[in-house]
Design a protein around this motif. Structure first.
Motif, PDB file in Angstrom:
ATOM      1  N   GLU A 177      41.658  40.066  47.892  1.00 25.04           N
ATOM      2  CA  GLU A 177      41.094  38.888  47.212  1.00 25.04           C
ATOM      3  C   GLU A 177      40.080  38.241  48.151  1.00 25.04           C
ATOM      4  O   GLU A 177      40.389  37.991  49.319  1.00 25.04           O
ATOM      5  CB  GLU A 177      42.251  37.934  46.883  1.00 25.04           C
ATOM      6  CG  GLU A 177      41.846  36.531  46.476  1.00 25.04           C
ATOM      7  CD  GLU A 177      41.081  36.504  45.168  1.00 25.04           C
ATOM      8  OE1 GLU A 177      41.670  36.779  44.117  1.00 25.04           O
ATOM      9  OE2 GLU A 177      39.864  36.209  45.206  1.00 25.04           O
ATOM     10  N   GLU A 181      38.444  35.281  47.518  1.00 30.98           N
ATOM     11  CA  GLU A 181      38.406  33.816  47.497  1.00 30.98           C
ATOM     12  C   GLU A 181      39.486  33.277  48.430  1.00 30.98           C
ATOM     13  O   GLU A 181      40.677  33.446  48.183  1.00 30.98           O
ATOM     14  CB  GLU A 181      38.611  33.296  46.076  1.00 30.98           C
ATOM     15  CG  GLU A 181      37.320  33.338  45.265  1.00 30.98           C
ATOM     16  CD  GLU A 181      37.594  33.048  43.796  1.00 30.98           C
ATOM     17  OE1 GLU A 181      37.826  31.875  43.466  1.00 30.98           O
ATOM     18  OE2 GLU A 181      37.600  33.992  42.999  1.00 30.98           O
ATOM     19  N   ASP A 190      42.098  41.863  43.151  1.00 27.55           N
ATOM     20  CA  ASP A 190      41.067  41.105  42.443  1.00 27.55           C
ATOM     21  C   ASP A 190      40.031  42.114  41.926  1.00 27.55           C
ATOM     22  O   ASP A 190      39.865  43.186  42.512  1.00 27.55           O
ATOM     23  CB  ASP A 190      40.411  40.128  43.433  1.00 27.55           C
ATOM     24  CG  ASP A 190      39.444  39.183  42.749  1.00 27.55           C
ATOM     25  OD1 ASP A 190      39.601  38.928  41.530  1.00 27.55           O
ATOM     26  OD2 ASP A 190      38.529  38.688  43.437  1.00 27.55           O
ATOM     27  N   MET A 196      36.522  41.286  40.965  1.00 30.07           N
ATOM     28  CA  MET A 196      35.207  41.033  41.551  1.00 30.07           C
ATOM     29  C   MET A 196      35.356  40.834  43.050  1.00 30.07           C
ATOM     30  O   MET A 196      35.927  39.837  43.496  1.00 30.07           O
ATOM     31  CB  MET A 196      34.584  39.773  40.935  1.00 30.07           C
ATOM     32  CG  MET A 196      34.252  39.923  39.469  1.00 30.07           C
ATOM     33  SD  MET A 196      32.815  40.972  39.230  1.00 30.07           S
ATOM     34  CE  MET A 196      31.522  39.807  39.678  1.00 30.07           C
ATOM     35  N   LYS A 249      42.853  34.428  35.968  1.00 23.19           N
ATOM     36  CA  LYS A 249      42.672  33.228  36.796  1.00 23.19           C
ATOM     37  C   LYS A 249      42.217  32.084  35.903  1.00 23.19           C
ATOM     38  O   LYS A 249      41.487  32.333  34.956  1.00 23.19           O
ATOM     39  CB  LYS A 249      41.590  33.485  37.838  1.00 23.19           C
ATOM     40  CG  LYS A 249      41.964  34.474  38.899  1.00 23.19           C
ATOM     41  CD  LYS A 249      40.757  34.675  39.809  1.00 23.19           C
ATOM     42  CE  LYS A 249      41.052  35.671  40.893  1.00 23.19           C
ATOM     43  NZ  LYS A 249      39.877  35.906  41.731  1.00 23.19           N
TER      44      LYS A 249
END
Ligand code: CA
Length: 226
Positions: free
Chosen positions: A7, A9, A51, A53, A101
């Protein structure tokens, strides 16, 4: 339980890692697709939270690469709300579940628990030895992911051998378990059946002479290679 989280982020990664650790999971985190794929390919995880992207390599490409390499580690995809097509593609590529999300970490952990339970139930019905995989429920056998077209008897025979890889099973044992004979019919039915299975497996790819997963043990019987 070992979790790999891929991930990018930072905020999401932080709360997911904290949530898993609180529940006693060991978590490794990668913040880009390239490092994520490398870690995942190394193996040793019970579940991968991926994730879609990502910088480097995107999640779907990682998923595809792992499944193509025969990696069956359960994968849960994290998707943005507007990535419906990606979700559908992800499931068709072999993802086990997905979560949109934003989500609560409690829900993610509950999904991962459910996934692990489901997979361990399914695994009891799967026998995998080397490149051969047998599914007791669908009664199918695959070699490097390709279906081996077996008759019922051939399936029962290979299942019997695969249940004890590395162990020599005598013709008498095989006759008893697979044919239900408690006497030796003095025929070579076992050998003939083994030959047919070997041929079918060999026809799916280059299996070198003497490298068939079913090994002959001269004068005794057969053994499934570990
Ligand atoms: Ca992302």
């Amino acid at each position: 339980m070992n979790v790999l989280l891929v991930e990018d982020e930072r905020k999401i990664a932080d709360f997911v890692c904290a949530g898993f650790r609180e529940q006693g999971f060991l978590v490794e985190h990668r913040d880009n697709g390239t490092a994520g794929f490398e870690a995942a390919s190394h193996g040793g995880y019970d579940v991968i939270v991926l994730d879609i992207m990502l910088p480097g390599r995107d999640g779907l490409s990682i998923l595809k690469g792992l499944r193509r390499a025969g990696d069956t580690t359960p994968i849960l995809l994290l998707t943005a709300r507007n990535e419906l097509d990606d979700r559908i593609e992800g499931l068709s590529l072999g993802a086990d579940d997905y979560l949109a999300k934003p989500f609560f970490v409690e829900e993610l952990i509950a999904r991962v628990h459910a996934l692990l339970r489901r997979v361990s139930g399914e695994r009891q019905n799967i026998l995998a030895v080397g490149d051969l995989r047998l599914d007791r429920i669908t009664r199918t056998v695959t070699w490097h992911g390709e279906a081996v077209d077996l008759t019922g008897r051939e399936f029962n025979l290979i299942e019997y051998l695969m249940r004890s890889p590395g162990r020599v099973l005598t013709r008498t044992q095989i006759l008893e378990h697979v044919w239900g004979y408690d006497f030796d019919p003095s025929t070579n039915v076992v050998d003939v059946c083994i030959q047919r299975i070997r041929k079918k497996i060999a026809s799916l790819g280059a299996v070198a002479e003497g490298e068939s997963p079913i090994e002959s043990v001269r004068g005794v019987g057969y053994r499934f290679r570990k």
